[in-house]
Design an enzyme around this catalytic site. Structure first.
Site, PDB file in Angstrom:
ATOM      1  N   GLY A 284       0.847  -1.192   0.000  1.00  0.00           N
ATOM      2  CA  GLY A 284       0.000   0.000   0.000  1.00  0.00           C
ATOM      3  C   GLY A 284       0.874   1.231   0.000  1.00  0.00           C
ATOM      4  O   GLY A 284       2.107   1.139   0.170  1.00  0.00           O
TER       5      GLY A 284
ATOM      6  N   ALA B 120      -0.207   4.291   4.501  1.00  0.00           N
ATOM      7  CA  ALA B 120      -1.484   3.581   4.403  1.00  0.00           C
ATOM      8  C   ALA B 120      -1.840   2.883   5.714  1.00  0.00           C
ATOM      9  O   ALA B 120      -3.021   2.709   6.038  1.00  0.00           O
ATOM     10  CB  ALA B 120      -1.414   2.559   3.266  1.00  0.00           C
TER      11      ALA B 120
ATOM     12  N   SER C  94       2.738  -0.628   8.507  1.00  0.00           N
ATOM     13  CA  SER C  94       3.571  -0.912   9.684  1.00  0.00           C
ATOM     14  C   SER C  94       2.710  -1.018  10.932  1.00  0.00           C
ATOM     15  O   SER C  94       2.920  -1.904  11.768  1.00  0.00           O
ATOM     16  CB  SER C  94       4.608   0.190   9.894  1.00  0.00           C
ATOM     17  OG  SER C  94       5.330   0.378   8.730  1.00  0.00           O
TER      18      SER C  94
ATOM     19  N   SER D  30       5.831  -1.816  -2.096  1.00  0.00           N
ATOM     20  CA  SER D  30       5.767  -2.827  -3.176  1.00  0.00           C
ATOM     21  C   SER D  30       4.943  -2.313  -4.359  1.00  0.00           C
ATOM     22  O   SER D  30       3.876  -2.852  -4.659  1.00  0.00           O
ATOM     23  CB  SER D  30       5.162  -4.147  -2.681  1.00  0.00           C
ATOM     24  OG  SER D  30       5.359  -4.355  -1.316  1.00  0.00           O
TER      25      SER D  30
HETATM   26  P1  ADP Z   1       2.937   2.659   6.279  1.00  0.00           P
HETATM   27  O1  ADP Z   1       3.687   1.589   7.000  1.00  0.00           O
HETATM   28  O2  ADP Z   1       1.876   2.108   5.366  1.00  0.00           O
HETATM   29  O3  ADP Z   1       3.793   3.670   5.623  1.00  0.00           O
HETATM   30  P2  ADP Z   1       2.316   3.566   8.910  1.00  0.00           P
HETATM   31  O4  ADP Z   1       1.668   2.425   9.578  1.00  0.00           O
HETATM   32  O5  ADP Z   1       3.764   3.837   9.177  1.00  0.00           O
HETATM   33  O6  ADP Z   1       2.066   3.427   7.349  1.00  0.00           O
HETATM   34  O7  ADP Z   1       1.520   4.894   9.200  1.00  0.00           O
HETATM   35  C1  ADP Z   1       0.124   4.951   9.171  1.00  0.00           C
HETATM   36  C2  ADP Z   1      -0.354   6.079  10.056  1.00  0.00           C
HETATM   37  O8  ADP Z   1      -1.766   6.110   9.960  1.00  0.00           O
HETATM   38  C3  ADP Z   1       0.006   5.871  11.513  1.00  0.00           C
HETATM   39  O9  ADP Z   1       0.315   7.110  12.094  1.00  0.00           O
HETATM   40  C4  ADP Z   1      -1.292   5.336  12.106  1.00  0.00           C
HETATM   41  O10 ADP Z   1      -1.428   5.666  13.489  1.00  0.00           O
HETATM   42  C5  ADP Z   1      -2.333   6.046  11.262  1.00  0.00           C
HETATM   43  N1  ADP Z   1      -3.603   5.317  11.182  1.00  0.00           N
HETATM   44  C6  ADP Z   1      -4.815   5.856  11.393  1.00  0.00           C
HETATM   45  N2  ADP Z   1      -5.787   4.913  11.255  1.00  0.00           N
HETATM   46  C7  ADP Z   1      -5.157   3.775  10.943  1.00  0.00           C
HETATM   47  C8  ADP Z   1      -5.628   2.429  10.684  1.00  0.00           C
HETATM   48  N3  ADP Z   1      -6.917   2.139  10.734  1.00  0.00           N
HETATM   49  N4  ADP Z   1      -4.732   1.493  10.408  1.00  0.00           N
HETATM   50  C9  ADP Z   1      -3.409   1.817  10.356  1.00  0.00           C
HETATM   51  N5  ADP Z   1      -2.910   3.025  10.586  1.00  0.00           N
HETATM   52  C10 ADP Z   1      -3.779   4.020  10.886  1.00  0.00           C
END
Ligand code: ADP
Length: 589
Positions: free
Chosen positions: A407, A411, A414, A481
Site C-alpha cells: 500500500g 497507508a 507498519s 511494493s
Molecule cells: P505505512 O507503513 O503504510 O507507511 P504507517 O503504519 O507507518 O504506514 O503509518 C500509518 C499512520 O496512519 C500511523 O500514524 C497510524 O497511526 C495512522 N492510522 C490511522 N488509522 C489507521 C488504521 N486504521 N490502520 C493503520 N494506521 C492508521
C-alpha cells in the site's frame, strides 16, 4: 474391448541422433585453462537446467541456446529456422554486458561459479517478451508464473556454439541421474521395443500407479518414470520428497524388468499444451515412443476463483496432432475412480451409474492432509508414500507463512503489522517482521528509489521471507511494493500456498493528510523525487487475498481480520476455549 496398441514406428525428422556439444575428455584441461581467462556469465538456475539438457542431447536437435531467427520462428510456428519441429523457446537472456561482444568466447558458470561451458558469441539480439507471453503461454497475465518471471529476464538473448566442459553438479539421487545415452542403454537391456514415459509433479498416488500399470500392459513394453527435478510449479512438493516417494514405490510395487526410474533435470515453463509437446520431444530423446499425458499437463495452478490458463485436455489434443512428427504417440490418461466396495480402481466411464466411488481432490489433499497433518488413506496412497509425505508435510500450524502488506506510504502497513506480530506471538507462532523502512537501513542500505532499486529491495525482502517460510516460520513484510510483477515474483519465490497478499487500501488523500513522516509535504514541495503516489507509480494489486480499509476499521480490527484468515488457512490454531462471535472470529475479551 480396447484394441492392443501397435508398436510405434514413428521416427522424428532428425532420426534418433542426439547432438553432442561436450568437449572430449582429452581436451578438457586445455579448454578449462583457456576458459578461466574469459569473461564469465553466471547462469540462473533455469539456464543451468537448460544447459544440462542441451549438453546431454535431451533437447536434440537443438544444440545451443536459440538465436533470434530460431527463437522467433519457434515462438510463432513451433519450428526452428531449418524447419524442424521444436515447440519451446530455449534462450539465454541477459542484461547488456560491456565485456561481451560478437565473436568473443565467454565462460558459462553456475551459481557457485563452477565452470560449465564455453560459448562463442555469434549473436546478441533483443527479444520480445510480449510475443513469447502471448504465443507460448497464451496470456499476458502476470499471474502466470513464467509471464511474471520473464519480466526479470534480461532484454538480450545470447547465442552461439557451446563447448560443455562439465554437467551441472548434483549430489542428490546420483544413481537415478541418467543422461539420454545412459537411459537408452538401460532401456535396451530391458529389451522392449515400446517405452512409455510418464512424469508428474505430484508424489505418485495409487491412481498414478494404476494408470501407469495400465499403460504398461497396453503397450507391452517398458515404463520410463521421469519425475521432473529441475524447476517445477511454485508450491509443489519439493523434489527430494517426491523422488523418495517414487523410489519407494518403484522398489516395492513395480516390476524392475519393465520399469526404469530416472530423473529429469528440466526447468518447467508451465506452458500447458506447448509444454506437453516439449516434454514428448525430450522423452523421445531419452528413448520413449509413448507419452502418458495427464489432464492439465504442465499447467499453472489457477488463483482462487481464477479461470484456468489452459483447458484440461488441450495438452493431449495438441500432442495427438503432432505425434507423427515428434515420433511419440500420445496415450491419454483416462480418468480412474476408486470403487471402495470392490477395493479396486476402474475407468470412470466404465462404472455403472449409482456405483459407490471414492476420490480425494488436489485441493482436499492440500487443505486436509498436508495442512492438518493427517495421513493419507491407504486406498489413495501406498503407506510407504504416505509416511514420506507425513514427514515433510507437517500440519499447517507448523508450516511457514508470509503475510505481505502492500500500500502507499502512510497507508497503515507498519501499524497493522505491529499489531499482527503480537497477535501471532500470542497464538504460539514465531514471527519475523520485515518492515520496508527498517530493511532499507541494513539489508537494502544504499538502494535508492529507481524502479530497479525498488525491485531489488522487494526481491531481497522476498528472498529472506522465502527462507523464513521454508524453515517453518511466520514472516510479516510491510513495504510499499509498487510493482505488481515484482510482487508476483515474490509470491512465486515464497510459494503461493504460503503467501497472503494484503492490500492496505488507503486512498492517497488520506495518506497525504496523515503524512506521519512529513514525506508527502516534502514531495509536494519538490524536495523529494520519485515519491510513490506523487511522481512515481503505484500499481494496486489486482488479486489481493485481503483488502483492508483503514478509514472505517482500526488497526486492531484489521489485524484480527488477517489472523482470522490465517486460522481459516490452518497457519494458526484456534485457541481451545476461545469465545466466538457468530461469524467464527475468536472474540477478544
Ligand atoms: P505505512 O507503513 O503504510 O507507511 P504507517 O503504519 O507507518 O504506514 O503509518 C500509518 C499512520 O496512519 C500511523 O500514524 C497510524 O497511526 C495512522 N492510522 C490511522 N488509522 C489507521 C488504521 N486504521 N490502520 C493503520 N494506521 C492508521
Amino acid at each position: 474391448m480396447r484394441t492392443r496398441v501397435q508398436p510405434a514406428t514413428l521416427i522424428p525428422p532428425y532420426g534418433d541422433h542426439l547432438v553432442n556439444v561436450c568437449v572430449p575428455v582429452e581436451e578438457r584441461d586445455a579448454v578449462t585453462a583457456y576458459a578461466n581467462q574469459l569473461p564469465s556469465l553466471q547462469l540462473s538456475a533455469r539456464a543451468v537446467c537448460d544447459l544440462e539438457l542441451l549438453a546431454t542431447g535431451a533437447l536434440s536437435p537443438l544444440d545451443r541456446f536459440m538465436g533470434h531467427t530460431d527463437h522467433q520462428r519457434v515462438v510463432e510456428e513451433m519450428r526452428l529456422s531449418c524447419g524442424m519441429f521444436f515447440p519451446m523457446p530455449v534462450i539465454l537472456p541477459v542484461d547488456a554486458q560491456p565485456a561481451f561482444h560478437l565473436d568473443c568466447d565467454i565462460a558459462l558458470r553456475d551459481a557457485e561459479n563452477r565452470l560449465l561451458a564455453v560459448m562463442t558469441l555469434e549473436e546478441i539480439a533483443p527479444w520480445d517478451r510480449r510475443a513469447v507471453a502471448q504465443c507460448v503461454f497464451g496470456t499476458l497475465d502476470s499471474r502466470h508464473p513464467l509471464v511474471a518471471e520473464m519480466h526479470r529476464w534480461g532484454n538480450l538473448q545470447l547465442s552461439g556454439r557451446l563447448q560443455v566442459l562439465q554437467l551441472p553438479t548434483h549430489y542428490d539421487f546420483q544413481e537415478l541421474r541418467l543422461t539420454p545415452v545412459q537411459t537408452r542403454a538401460h532401456l535396451a537391456t530391458l529389451g522392449q521395443a515400446n517405452v512409455v514415459a510418464f512424469q508428474t509433479r505430484h508424489p505418485m498416488y495409487r491412481v498414478h500407479e494404476e494408470m501407469t500399470k495400465r499403460a504398461l500392459a497396453e503397450i507391452r513394453g517398458t515404463l520410463l518414470l521421469q519425475p521432473v527435478v529441475g524447476l517445477t510449479r511454485p508450491g509443489d512438493v519439493d523434489h527430494y520428497t517426491r523422488v523418495r516417494a517414487y523410489r519407494a514405490l518403484a522398489a516395492r510395487y513395480y516390476d524392475p524388468q519393465c520399469t526404469l526410474l530416472a530423473l529429469l533435470p528440466l526447468a518447467m515453463r508451465l506452458a500447458g499444451p506447448r509444454e506437453a509437446l516439449w516434454h514428448a520431444l525430450i522423452h523421445r530423446n531419452y528413448g520413449a515412443n509413448y507419452f502418458l499425458v495427464e489432464r492439465d499437463h504442465a499447467a499453472p495452478e489457477p488463483e482462487a476463483n481464477g479461470a484456468p490458463f489452459y483447458s484440461p485436455y488441450a495438452a493431449q489434443a495438441l500432442l495427438q496432432r503432432y505425434s507423427t512428427e515428434l515420433g511419440v504417440r500420445m496415450m491419454p490418461y483416462r480418468e480412474l475412480v476408486y470403487l471402495p466396495d470392490e477395493a479396486r480402481y476402474e475407468e470412470a466411464d466404465r462404472v455403472p451409474p449409482g456405483t459407490r466411488t471414492a476420490s480425494i481432490s488436489s485441493a482436499q489433499i492440500r487443505e486436509h492432509y498436508f495442512q492438518q497433518g493427517e495421513k493419507l488413506p491407504s486406498w489413495f496412497t501406498r503407506p510407504e508414500v504416505a509416511d514420506i509425505l507425513a514427514e515433510t508435510c507437517p500440519p499447517r500450524y507448523h508450516q511457514g507463512g508470509c503475510i505481505w502488506l502492500t500500500g502507499l506510504s502512510g497507508a497503515g502497513k507498519s501499524t497493522t503489522a505491529e499489531v499482527l506480530t503480537v497477535l501471532l506471538l500470542e497464538h504460539g507462532r514465531q514471527v519475523t517482521l520485515l518492515d520496508g523502512d527498517v530493511v532499507r537501513t541494513h539489508l537494502s542500505k544504499g538502494l535508492g528509489f529507481s524502479k530497479e532499486d525498488r525491485d531489488t529491495n522487494i526481491l531481497r525482502m522476498g528472498f529472506v521471507a522465502a527462507e523464513i517460510v521454508r524453515h517453518g516460520g511466520m514472516v510479516i513484510c510491510a513495504a510499499v511494493s509498487p510493482y505488481r510483477a515484482t510482487l508476483q515474483d515474490v509470491r512465486t519465490m515464497v510459494g503461493p500456498d504460503h503467501f497472503i497478499e494484503v492490500f492496505v487500501d488507503t486512498p492517497l488523500e488520506i495518506c497525504e493528510a496523515r503524512d506521519t513522516k512529513g514525506m508527502y509535504a516534502r514531495a509536494r514541495r519538490g524536495e523529494l523525487r520519485h515519491f510513490t503516489g506523487i511522481d512515481d507509480p503505484y500499481e494496486a494489486p489486482e488479486h489481493p487475498d485481503i483488502v483492508l480499509d483503514t478509514i472505517h476499521h482500526t488497526p486492531q480490527d484489521n489485524a484480527q481480520r488477517i489472523l482470522h484468515e490465517l486460522m481459516q488457512r490452518g497457519f494458526v490454531r484456534r485457541p481451545a476455549a476461545s469465545t466466538r462471535t457468530s461469524d467464527g472470529i475468536a472474540g477478544c475479551l
